[in-house]
Design a protein around this motif. Structure first.
Motif, PDB file in Angstrom:
ATOM      1  N   ILE A 184       3.283   6.083  -2.722  1.00 17.53           N
ATOM      2  CA  ILE A 184       4.459   6.810  -3.275  1.00 17.53           C
ATOM      3  C   ILE A 184       4.646   6.703  -4.821  1.00 17.53           C
ATOM      4  O   ILE A 184       4.862   7.788  -5.442  1.00 17.53           O
ATOM      5  CB  ILE A 184       5.548   5.950  -2.760  1.00 17.53           C
ATOM      6  N   THR A 185       4.495   5.521  -5.538  1.00 17.44           N
ATOM      7  CA  THR A 185       4.228   5.578  -7.004  1.00 17.44           C
ATOM      8  C   THR A 185       3.305   6.726  -7.468  1.00 17.44           C
ATOM      9  O   THR A 185       3.672   7.540  -8.343  1.00 17.44           O
ATOM     10  CB  THR A 185       4.127   4.129  -7.282  1.00 17.44           C
ATOM     11  N   PHE A 186       2.069   6.732  -6.873  1.00 14.95           N
ATOM     12  CA  PHE A 186       0.900   7.611  -7.319  1.00 14.95           C
ATOM     13  C   PHE A 186       1.445   8.954  -7.226  1.00 14.95           C
ATOM     14  O   PHE A 186       1.062   9.837  -8.173  1.00 14.95           O
ATOM     15  CB  PHE A 186      -0.205   7.161  -6.570  1.00 14.95           C
ATOM     16  N   LEU A 187       1.756   9.345  -5.838  1.00 16.31           N
ATOM     17  CA  LEU A 187       2.307  10.571  -5.602  1.00 16.31           C
ATOM     18  C   LEU A 187       3.310  11.089  -6.586  1.00 16.31           C
ATOM     19  O   LEU A 187       3.545  12.268  -6.913  1.00 16.31           O
ATOM     20  CB  LEU A 187       2.510  10.895  -4.092  1.00 16.31           C
ATOM     21  N   LEU A 188       4.297  10.232  -6.899  1.00 23.60           N
ATOM     22  CA  LEU A 188       5.623  10.628  -7.589  1.00 23.60           C
ATOM     23  C   LEU A 188       5.074  10.961  -9.045  1.00 23.60           C
ATOM     24  O   LEU A 188       5.360  12.001  -9.673  1.00 23.60           O
ATOM     25  CB  LEU A 188       6.418   9.493  -7.746  1.00 23.60           C
ATOM     26  N   ILE A 189       4.093  10.029  -9.887  1.00 18.11           N
ATOM     27  CA  ILE A 189       3.507  10.246 -11.033  1.00 18.11           C
ATOM     28  C   ILE A 189       2.901  11.857 -10.929  1.00 18.11           C
ATOM     29  O   ILE A 189       2.899  12.502 -11.994  1.00 18.11           O
ATOM     30  CB  ILE A 189       2.677   9.177 -11.625  1.00 18.11           C
ATOM     31  N   ALA A 190       2.127  12.008  -9.854  1.00 15.68           N
ATOM     32  CA  ALA A 190       1.291  13.171 -10.008  1.00 15.68           C
ATOM     33  C   ALA A 190       2.111  14.308  -9.840  1.00 15.68           C
ATOM     34  O   ALA A 190       1.629  15.560 -10.651  1.00 15.68           O
ATOM     35  CB  ALA A 190       0.072  13.120  -8.808  1.00 15.68           C
ATOM     36  N   VAL A 191       3.003  14.453  -8.962  1.00 12.19           N
ATOM     37  CA  VAL A 191       3.616  15.580  -8.562  1.00 12.19           C
ATOM     38  C   VAL A 191       4.656  15.751  -9.831  1.00 12.19           C
ATOM     39  O   VAL A 191       4.942  16.926 -10.457  1.00 12.19           O
ATOM     40  CB  VAL A 191       4.501  15.440  -7.274  1.00 12.19           C
ATOM     41  N   VAL A 192       5.605  14.956 -10.141  1.00 11.25           N
ATOM     42  CA  VAL A 192       6.528  14.980 -11.246  1.00 11.25           C
ATOM     43  C   VAL A 192       5.565  15.325 -12.804  1.00 11.25           C
ATOM     44  O   VAL A 192       5.974  16.222 -13.403  1.00 11.25           O
ATOM     45  CB  VAL A 192       7.132  13.742 -11.714  1.00 11.25           C
ATOM     46  N   GLY A 193       4.501  14.548 -12.778  1.00  8.02           N
ATOM     47  CA  GLY A 193       3.795  14.791 -14.125  1.00  8.02           C
ATOM     48  C   GLY A 193       3.195  16.202 -13.988  1.00  8.02           C
ATOM     49  O   GLY A 193       3.335  16.972 -15.076  1.00  8.02           O
ATOM     50  N   LEU A 194       2.577  16.570 -12.861  1.00 11.33           N
ATOM     51  CA  LEU A 194       1.921  17.970 -13.101  1.00 11.33           C
ATOM     52  C   LEU A 194       2.979  18.992 -12.978  1.00 11.33           C
ATOM     53  O   LEU A 194       2.577  19.946 -13.815  1.00 11.33           O
ATOM     54  CB  LEU A 194       1.162  17.951 -11.924  1.00 11.33           C
ATOM     55  N   PHE A 195       3.997  18.964 -12.582  1.00 13.10           N
ATOM     56  CA  PHE A 195       5.057  19.798 -12.512  1.00 13.10           C
ATOM     57  C   PHE A 195       5.630  20.150 -13.873  1.00 13.10           C
ATOM     58  O   PHE A 195       5.781  21.187 -14.293  1.00 13.10           O
ATOM     59  CB  PHE A 195       6.353  19.383 -11.521  1.00 13.10           C
ATOM     60  N   TYR A 196       5.703  18.731 -14.435  1.00 14.31           N
ATOM     61  CA  TYR A 196       6.475  19.171 -15.920  1.00 14.31           C
ATOM     62  C   TYR A 196       5.246  19.577 -17.041  1.00 14.31           C
ATOM     63  O   TYR A 196       5.575  20.327 -18.086  1.00 14.31           O
ATOM     64  CB  TYR A 196       6.781  17.637 -16.270  1.00 14.31           C
ATOM     65  N   VAL A 197       4.139  19.019 -16.938  1.00 14.58           N
ATOM     66  CA  VAL A 197       3.279  19.296 -17.933  1.00 14.58           C
ATOM     67  C   VAL A 197       2.246  20.589 -17.680  1.00 14.58           C
ATOM     68  O   VAL A 197       1.880  21.342 -18.689  1.00 14.58           O
ATOM     69  CB  VAL A 197       2.154  18.324 -18.126  1.00 14.58           C
ATOM     70  N   VAL A 205       0.820  -1.241  -0.130  1.00 13.47           N
ATOM     71  CA  VAL A 205       0.145   0.051  -0.017  1.00 13.47           C
ATOM     72  C   VAL A 205       0.908   1.181  -0.148  1.00 13.47           C
ATOM     73  O   VAL A 205       0.599   2.155  -0.863  1.00 13.47           O
ATOM     74  CB  VAL A 205      -0.815  -0.101   1.119  1.00 13.47           C
ATOM     75  N   ALA A 206       1.883   1.255   0.650  1.00 18.11           N
ATOM     76  CA  ALA A 206       2.814   2.681   0.843  1.00 18.11           C
ATOM     77  C   ALA A 206       3.415   2.636  -0.336  1.00 18.11           C
ATOM     78  O   ALA A 206       3.820   3.956  -0.958  1.00 18.11           O
ATOM     79  CB  ALA A 206       3.848   2.227   1.995  1.00 18.11           C
ATOM     80  N   LEU A 207       4.076   1.451  -1.066  1.00 19.25           N
ATOM     81  CA  LEU A 207       4.758   1.632  -2.241  1.00 19.25           C
ATOM     82  C   LEU A 207       3.758   2.132  -3.492  1.00 19.25           C
ATOM     83  O   LEU A 207       4.138   3.161  -4.319  1.00 19.25           O
ATOM     84  CB  LEU A 207       5.053   0.513  -2.816  1.00 19.25           C
ATOM     85  N   GLY A 208       2.398   1.726  -3.408  1.00 15.04           N
ATOM     86  CA  GLY A 208       1.427   2.401  -4.418  1.00 15.04           C
ATOM     87  C   GLY A 208       1.167   3.783  -4.152  1.00 15.04           C
ATOM     88  O   GLY A 208       1.255   4.575  -5.193  1.00 15.04           O
ATOM     89  N   ALA A 264      -5.667   1.113  -9.426  1.00 10.79           N
ATOM     90  CA  ALA A 264      -4.354   0.098  -9.148  1.00 10.79           C
ATOM     91  C   ALA A 264      -3.812   0.374  -7.953  1.00 10.79           C
ATOM     92  O   ALA A 264      -3.097  -0.640  -7.447  1.00 10.79           O
ATOM     93  CB  ALA A 264      -3.616  -0.201 -10.572  1.00 10.79           C
ATOM     94  N   LEU A 265      -3.543   1.503  -7.527  1.00  9.36           N
ATOM     95  CA  LEU A 265      -2.473   2.000  -6.633  1.00  9.36           C
ATOM     96  C   LEU A 265      -3.132   2.517  -5.503  1.00  9.36           C
ATOM     97  O   LEU A 265      -2.193   2.332  -4.280  1.00  9.36           O
ATOM     98  CB  LEU A 265      -1.228   2.762  -7.159  1.00  9.36           C
ATOM     99  N   ILE A 266      -4.208   3.209  -5.383  1.00  8.76           N
ATOM    100  CA  ILE A 266      -4.616   3.573  -4.111  1.00  8.76           C
ATOM    101  C   ILE A 266      -5.629   2.738  -3.623  1.00  8.76           C
ATOM    102  O   ILE A 266      -6.780   2.346  -4.428  1.00  8.76           O
ATOM    103  CB  ILE A 266      -5.432   5.012  -4.575  1.00  8.76           C
ATOM    104  N   PRO A 267      -5.721   2.455  -2.388  1.00  2.45           N
ATOM    105  CA  PRO A 267      -6.806   1.398  -1.618  1.00  2.45           C
ATOM    106  C   PRO A 267      -8.342   2.227  -2.007  1.00  2.45           C
ATOM    107  O   PRO A 267      -8.371   3.241  -1.584  1.00  2.45           O
ATOM    108  CB  PRO A 267      -6.350   1.506  -0.374  1.00  2.45           C
ATOM    109  N   PRO A 268      -9.278   1.275  -2.057  1.00  2.49           N
ATOM    110  CA  PRO A 268     -10.453   2.042  -2.562  1.00  2.49           C
ATOM    111  C   PRO A 268     -11.214   2.369  -1.093  1.00  2.49           C
ATOM    112  O   PRO A 268     -12.166   3.257  -1.358  1.00  2.49           O
ATOM    113  CB  PRO A 268     -11.290   0.492  -2.787  1.00  2.49           C
ATOM    114  N   GLN A 269     -10.580   1.961  -0.028  1.00  2.00           N
ATOM    115  CA  GLN A 269     -11.136   2.537   1.438  1.00  2.00           C
ATOM    116  C   GLN A 269     -10.847   4.099   1.426  1.00  2.00           C
ATOM    117  O   GLN A 269     -11.650   4.869   1.950  1.00  2.00           O
ATOM    118  CB  GLN A 269     -10.632   1.702   2.331  1.00  2.00           C
ATOM    119  N   ALA A 289       0.429  -5.095  -8.352  1.00  2.00           N
ATOM    120  CA  ALA A 289      -0.244  -3.940  -8.737  1.00  2.00           C
ATOM    121  C   ALA A 289       0.161  -3.278 -10.026  1.00  2.00           C
ATOM    122  O   ALA A 289      -0.612  -2.731 -10.811  1.00  2.00           O
ATOM    123  CB  ALA A 289       0.021  -2.894  -7.529  1.00  2.00           C
ATOM    124  N   PHE A 290       1.684  -3.447 -10.262  1.00  2.00           N
ATOM    125  CA  PHE A 290       1.808  -2.883 -11.504  1.00  2.00           C
ATOM    126  C   PHE A 290       1.239  -3.563 -12.844  1.00  2.00           C
ATOM    127  O   PHE A 290       0.742  -2.811 -13.686  1.00  2.00           O
ATOM    128  CB  PHE A 290       3.642  -3.099 -11.503  1.00  2.00           C
TER     129      PHE A 290
END
Length: 351
Positions: free
Chosen positions: A15-28, A10-13, A93-98, A219-220
């Motif tokens: 971290i991966t989601f937040l990394l994509i969101a932050v890096v992606g939004l910063f760049y785009v 769950v923690a890895l999921g 895929a990466l964030i718990p539905p709860q 999850a990947f």
């Protein structure tokens, strides 16, 4: 033991989601818009109108007009669309539905507020936000919260509001902000009230399944599988509708000039056209600037201010499986209504 093993995943999921969101939004989004704000402040422009350039007429309907618009639009949004698909699939895929249930799953106004506030960093156009909205709905986010997230990306986009103030005037920015808050949170609340008891029970049942389900694979692999399905389902119909609208520009937006006055007929007509048409993020700013410079009156400009960004025919089609038809119809009609109100207010306030 199973819970102990699950926690690192769950923690890895996350971290991966937040990394994509932050890096992606910063760049785009964040870094390019930061630079563009200085351009808007110094030049009082952020580029030419994607609708018709500096001309008073859109090109006549043709295959060439369709391709030209699709290429210009695609060049402007393709990175954000890729990011939207990545985030929309990662939500599933990466964030718990709860977590989605706690933050966005309730039928009260609080989930609507959460959805609207979460949209602010995204700053995506209506079509690029649609995959994320689809992902949230697949994880049983409340309809009103998902609608607030969808609309908030466009009408409350902080960068667009800043561009608007520097380019076409701070009075337009104030009008957009005031009506945008009402649109995002008001329509989100209204949509939550439209949920029937049968739909609410079905959502609770689906959430229970999501919480207890054991998906095969990692999850990947699940993320790649969901990403592939979303891309195949959403992108082809999206491309077709963008081509159609690109060809139909001349029908939706007639010759622009002083003849486009403050009559109710023009305000209503352009409110409908703006709701159907699709533009990139902040595309309404140069469009309205160009039209005002050609002599169009403030009323129709106000209508486009509130209808060009939030929804479009392609984005509604992309979310056709995520909401009941009556919800999407209500939102589209309400957006037209907000456009009419904005047009009438622009006239009454002497813009």
């Amino acid at each position: 033991m199973q819970s102990t093993l699950r926690q690192p995943r769950v923690a890895l999921g996350w971290i991966t989601f937040l990394l994509i969101a932050v890096v992606g939004l910063f760049y785009v989004k964040w870094f390019p818009y930061y630079n563009r704000a200085f351009v808007a402040a110094s030049q009082h422009s952020i580029g030419k109108s994607i609708l018709m350039g500096t001309a008073a007429n859109a090109p006549a309907p043709s295959w060439h007009a369709a391709i030209d618009y699709a290429l210009a639009y695609g060049k402007a949004i393709w990175q954000a669309m890729v990011l939207g698909l990545l985030l929309g699939s990662a939500v599933q895929a990466l964030i718990p539905p709860q977590w989605v249930a706690r933050a966005l799953g309730k039928s009260g106004f609080g989930s609507v507020v959460n959805g609207g506030l979460m949209s602010l960093p995204g700053m995506m156009c209506t079509c690029c936000a649609a995959p994320v909205v689809a992902g949230l709905r697949a994880r049983q986010a409340a309809p009103g919260a998902a609608i607030a997230f969808w609309l908030g990306n466009t009408v409350l986009n902080p960068a667009t509001l800043i561009f608007m103030g520097f380019v076409i005037g701070w009075q337009w920015m104030g009008l957009r902000l005031a009506l945008g808050i009402l649109m995002v949170f008001g329509l989100g609340y209204a949509v939550n009230r439209m949920v029937t008891p049968k739909e609410a029970e079905a959502s609770r049942s689906e959430m229970a399944k999501l919480v207890t389900a054991e998906d095969p694979g990692t999850a990947f692999t699940r993320w790649i599988r969901i990403l592939g399905r979303m891309t195949i389902r959403l992108v082809p119909e999206y491309i077709v509708l963008v081509l159609v609208l690109g060809a139909a520009r001349a029908w939706l937006f007639p010759h622009i000039g002083p003849n486009i006055d403050n009559s109710v007929l023009w305000i209503v007509g352009l409110a409908i056209a703006g709701t159907l048409f699709v533009i990139p993020t902040a595309g309404e700013v140069p469009i309205i600037q160009a039209m005002l410079s050609l002599g169009m009156s403030a009323g129709p400009a106000g209508a486009l201010l509130m209808t060009l960004p939030p929804v479009s025919l392609p984005s509604v089609a992309m979310l056709g499986r995520s909401f009941p038809p009556r919800v999407l119809t209500f939102v589209a009609v309400a957006v037209v209504g907000f456009g009419i109100v904005a047009g009438l207010l622009a006239v009454a306030l002497g813009f």
